[in-house]
Design a protein around this motif. Structure first.
Motif, mmCIF file in Angstrom:
data_model
loop_
_atom_site.group_PDB
_atom_site.id
_atom_site.type_symbol
_atom_site.label_atom_id
_atom_site.label_comp_id
_atom_site.label_asym_id
_atom_site.label_seq_id
_atom_site.Cartn_x
_atom_site.Cartn_y
_atom_site.Cartn_z
ATOM 1 N N TYR A 88 0.701 -1.307 -0.025
ATOM 2 C CA TYR A 88 0.021 0.105 0.209
ATOM 3 C C TYR A 88 0.952 1.496 0.019
ATOM 4 O O TYR A 88 0.028 1.902 -0.774
ATOM 5 C CB TYR A 88 -0.731 -0.011 1.395
ATOM 6 N N LEU A 144 2.566 1.634 -3.019
ATOM 7 C CA LEU A 144 1.013 2.447 -3.879
ATOM 8 C C LEU A 144 1.635 3.065 -4.398
ATOM 9 O O LEU A 144 1.316 4.032 -5.204
ATOM 10 C CB LEU A 144 0.421 1.594 -4.113
ATOM 11 N N THR A 149 -2.025 1.413 -9.903
ATOM 12 C CA THR A 149 -3.624 0.535 -8.470
ATOM 13 C C THR A 149 -3.159 -0.585 -9.065
ATOM 14 O O THR A 149 -2.483 -1.824 -8.997
ATOM 15 C CB THR A 149 -4.480 0.948 -8.344
#
Length: 312
Positions: A28, A31, A253
């Motif tokens: 995360y 990203l 993503t």
């Protein structure tokens, strides 16, 4: 980028990190860093019409600037603030001659810039050489969860800045430059200044992400910024949709999750050591071909049915 989109992003950003296990929390964070860099690529390619294959060079410049400063005693906050400034300053110095080039000539020049930088970093004892720069301190943000909130706050700010620029007189000037530099100049647009400004801004985004990356890992090496990474940023921007402000987030993503899946597949028992890299190259190529054939404007413009240069 409407208020509903902003609200949805805010809700996901606030609620998702505590629910993720550590290995997914790291993904995360990465990203968010990728989305930050890709936002600059989207501005540069989608609005200014300039092709870059060396954005990871400014990612590296920001990371090494932050790392070197803090390793030599500077506060981590100072290193973080210096990262985008140093990257933007390098872009101004290098962009003055580079931006005289056009099209694939500029793309190859930015690629050469990254190769030269990697060579300098690999041979320079001041940067740790091929072994890398070690001992970079952590930011006092409270571990991976704190980094997740920091990174996605940066993503929100970067997308907001991009949206405001695109929606302004400067954004209209950039779209004019991308369409026809001659017509833009005849209309009073300072073509050279606009091109250099967006080049520096995209480098600042990459430098800021690089600074956070350095503190997050605590270690940097030339191998952390391969040429494939620059190509990856371009693929993210194209897949998400050039000429949009939310496209970089969507493209990042898709690509980051896909890369994670490919790495998992490539490291399965019985797979050769080169499998992850080969799979990545193959999938990038297939994604670009599929995007050009079926989603020529990218995911976001296709789903929102907005013309190129919109502000989705």
């Amino acid at each position: 980028m409407n208020r509903a989109t902003l609200a949805a992003l805010a809700v996901v950003t606030l609620t998702l990190p505590p629910l993720l296990p550590d290995r997914h929390l790291a993904t995360y964070v990465l990203l968010g860093l990728a989305a930050t860099v890709t936002a600059g690529v989207s501005l540069l390619m989608g609005y200014a019409g300039q092709v870059t294959l060396g954005q990871a060079a400014f990612y590296a410049i920001g990371g090494y600037a932050a790392g070197l400063l803090t390793v030599h005693g500077a506060p981590t906050v100072a290193g973080l603030l210096a990262a985008p400034l140093v990257a933007a300053g390098a872009a101004v110095l290098l962009g003055a001659p580079l931006l005289r080039l056009r099209g694939h000539h500029l793309a190859f020049a930015t690629l050469a810039l990254q190769l030269i930088l990697l060579s300098l970093l690999g041979r320079g004892d001041w940067a740790g050489g091929a072994i890398g720069l070690q001992g970079i301190p952590q930011l006092p943000v409270g571990g991976d969860l704190g980094y997740a909130y920091l990174v996605w706050t940066v993503v929100a700010v970067v997308l907001l800045v991009s949206h405001n620029i695109v929606d302004s007189r400067v954004g209209r000037g950039l779209r004019a430059v991308a369409t026809s530099e001659t017509a833009a100049a005849a209309s009073g647009v300072a073509v050279g200044r606009y091109r250099l400004a967006v080049f520096a801004l995209s480098a600042a985004f990459a430098g800021l992400a690089g600074g956070i990356y350095a503190f997050y890992l605590g270690y940097l090496a030339p191998g952390s910024f391969p040429v494939l990474l620059s190509i990856e940023f371009v693929v993210m921007a194209v897949v998400g949709g050039l000429g949009t402000t939310t496209g970089p987030l969507v493209g990042a993503t898709v690509i980051v999750l896909l890369v994670q899946a490919l790495n998992t597949l490539g490291t399965q028992p019985g797979m050769p050591g080169y499998a992850p890299g080969v799979l990545s190259y193959a999938v990038y190529g297939l994604l670009l071909v599929a995007t050009v054939l079926y989603l020529p404007r990218g995911i976001v413009p296709t789903l929102t049915r907005r013309p190129p240069g919109g502000t989705s």
